[in-house]
Design a protein around this motif. Structure first.
Motif, PDB file in Angstrom:
ATOM      1  N   ARG A   1       0.714   5.519  -0.031  1.00 43.87           N
ATOM      2  CA  ARG A   1      -0.066   6.746   0.028  1.00 43.87           C
ATOM      3  C   ARG A   1       0.722   7.825  -0.682  1.00 43.87           C
ATOM      4  NH1 ARG A   1      -4.349   8.866   2.206  1.00 43.87           N
ATOM      5  NH2 ARG A   1      -4.822   6.924   3.286  1.00 43.87           N
TER       6      ARG A   1
ATOM      7  N   ASP B   1      -3.261   5.463  -3.155  1.00 41.24           N
ATOM      8  CA  ASP B   1      -4.371   6.334  -2.789  1.00 41.24           C
ATOM      9  C   ASP B   1      -4.229   7.690  -3.471  1.00 41.24           C
ATOM     10  OD1 ASP B   1      -4.364   5.081   0.585  1.00 41.24           O
ATOM     11  OD2 ASP B   1      -5.581   4.465  -1.124  1.00 41.24           O
TER      12      ASP B   1
ATOM     13  N   HIS C   1      -8.544   6.484  -7.120  1.00 42.11           N
ATOM     14  CA  HIS C   1      -7.628   5.559  -6.473  1.00 42.11           C
ATOM     15  C   HIS C   1      -7.143   4.566  -7.536  1.00 42.11           C
ATOM     16  CE1 HIS C   1      -8.512   7.178  -2.589  1.00 42.11           C
ATOM     17  NE2 HIS C   1      -9.778   6.811  -2.622  1.00 42.11           N
TER      18      HIS C   1
ATOM     19  N   GLN D   1     -10.747  -0.593  -2.042  1.00 39.57           N
ATOM     20  CA  GLN D   1     -10.787   0.847  -2.296  1.00 39.57           C
ATOM     21  C   GLN D   1     -11.154   1.169  -3.745  1.00 39.57           C
ATOM     22  OE1 GLN D   1      -8.333  -0.796  -0.893  1.00 39.57           O
ATOM     23  NE2 GLN D   1      -7.458   0.283   0.860  1.00 39.57           N
TER      24      GLN D   1
ATOM     25  N   ARG E   1       0.843  -1.191   0.000  1.00 42.88           N
ATOM     26  CA  ARG E   1       0.000   0.000   0.000  1.00 42.88           C
ATOM     27  C   ARG E   1       0.877   1.240   0.000  1.00 42.88           C
ATOM     28  NH1 ARG E   1      -5.298   0.949   1.309  1.00 42.88           N
ATOM     29  NH2 ARG E   1      -5.814   2.997   2.142  1.00 42.88           N
TER      30      ARG E   1
END
Length: 405
Positions: free
Chosen positions: A5, A387, A358, A336, A3
């Protein structure tokens, strides 16, 4: 699942370049050409002892500076006159990158605001994972974003937007626009022979094919045509075997695959057509291929992959030998990523752009047969989540294309 960001909720979306367009009401495009780097000025400054980077030869320094992210260019222009000259023109910057062999991927996303319907392009730098904007696309204000079709020639850094429909009068368009990443500008090309929306499109051997779609009053078309981007001319090709609009299309083994897709309440089995430009003929799609095509497609490893919309958003791959679809090993699409989503790919990575922009990056690995008696190849996927910043949370994707610059 890895993941990432990209930025915080307040992070800005940087401009990829200043707009160089002046539009008239009839979509005429007048671009002002920015001056390229002045060799005489560069020679004069270098002779005065003003290097690009103190202590480094200019050729080495240039290799370093051409790797700087685009969002840092504004600050870099204040360093020196030579840096100002280098970073002052996006066209010059990307021209130098191309000449020196730089080849980085960018994900171009055609998106619209859910409330207002306003359309715009957002660009994700896939190297630095930062978002940017490009000049506005020259078209009418009230259009249906889903009616356009977008295709690209990635290594040339060229993006094409075709057709579309004026939403308030249900009038299809024959508009053709070209965006060049190196120049960071749009140009209006010769119009399609037939105005159409919701049609199939694809690039085969550098030629852009469009087929089917809707005409006025949602009347379905069977006509097809091809654009030579070098000559800027359209010519008709053989018509489809059926009048149909397109839900999705893909190019596999030099052929254009077109499906009209499943629609609620799923009473009618979708139709599918395959066009072979070498023979200028259409043929019906195999039953298993058209019935299992339940999402947005990409082609990797010479195979057709689909991110399904009706089966818990799993990734699956088509087996032409058995006319069946196999589930790709690995987790489902990250939660997401909400529908509607759009997909693109390059090499062994698939990019899925969901609502609010996203992005899920799927790393595809080709596996060997599970046993000695089995011949078919298997695939696995691992997802990396990127994200989007909060400034993009009102946007819904309509198309996604990978370009290199």
């Amino acid at each position: 699942m890895q993941r990432v960001r990209v930025s915080s909720h307040q992070s800005p979306v940087h401009k990829l370049g200043e707009s160089q367009m002046t539009l008239s009401p009839k979509f005429k495009l007048a671009a002002t050409c920015s001056a390229l780097l002045d060799p005489a000025l560069q020679f004069e400054l270098s002779m005065r002892g003003e290097p690009l980077i103190p202590g480094l030869p200019d050729d080495v320094a240039l290799q370093c500076l051409l790797r700087l992210p685009v969002d840092k260019h504004t600050a870099c222009k204040a360093v020196s006159r030579r840096w100002y000259s280098l970073f002052g023109s996006k066209e010059q910057f990307f021209t130098l990158r191309k000449e020196l062999g730089f080849h980085d991927p960018w994900l171009f996303v055609f998106a619209y605001h859910k409330c207002t319907g306003k359309i715009e392009w957002k660009v994700l730098d896939l190297t630095h994972l930062s978002w940017h904007t490009i000049p506005a696309m020259p078209c009418k204000d009230k259009v249906c974003p889903q009616g356009f079709r977008c295709v690209s020639i990635p290594h040339e850094g060229a993006l094409f937007v075709c057709g579309g429909v004026v939403s308030d009068v249900d009038c299809p368009l024959n508009l053709v626009l070209k965006y060049e990443a190196r120049r960071n500008r749009w140009t209006v090309m010769k119009q399609m022979i037939t105005a159409r929306s919701f049609f199939a499109s694809g690039v085969i051997d550098g030629m852009i094919y469009v087929a089917g779609g809707n005409s006025t009053d949602l009347f379905e078309l069977n006509s097809a045509e091809v654009l030579d981007p070098e000559k800027g001319m359209w010519r008709p090709v053989a018509g489809m075997g059926a009048m149909m609009s397109s839900y999705d299309a893909a190019v596999l083994n030099g052929k254009l695959l077109v499906t009209e897709g499943w629609f609620w309440p799923f009473y009618v089995v979708p139709r599918g057509q395959i066009y072979d430009p070498s023979t200028d003929n259409w043929e019906n799609m195999a039953p298993g291929l058209r019935e299992g095509w339940t999402g947005s497609s990409v082609v990797m490893h010479n195979s057709l992959f689909v991110v399904t919309e009706h089966e818990r958003t799993k990734l699956k791959v088509y087996d032409s030998g058995d006319d069946t679809w196999d589930i790709v090993e690995g987790p489902a699409l990250p939660e997401q990523i909400c529908k509607p989503f759009r997909v693109s790919c390059w090499e062994s990575k698939i990019y899925v752009v969901g609502r609010n922009l996203h992005v899920a990056i799927g790393h595809i690995v080709k596996l060997g047969p599970s046993s000695t008696c089995e011949k078919k190849c298997r695939f696995s996927v691992q997802w990396q989540m990127v994200d989007a910043p909060g400034t993009l949370f009102d946007l819904t994707p309509s198309s996604a294309q990978v370009l290199f610059a």
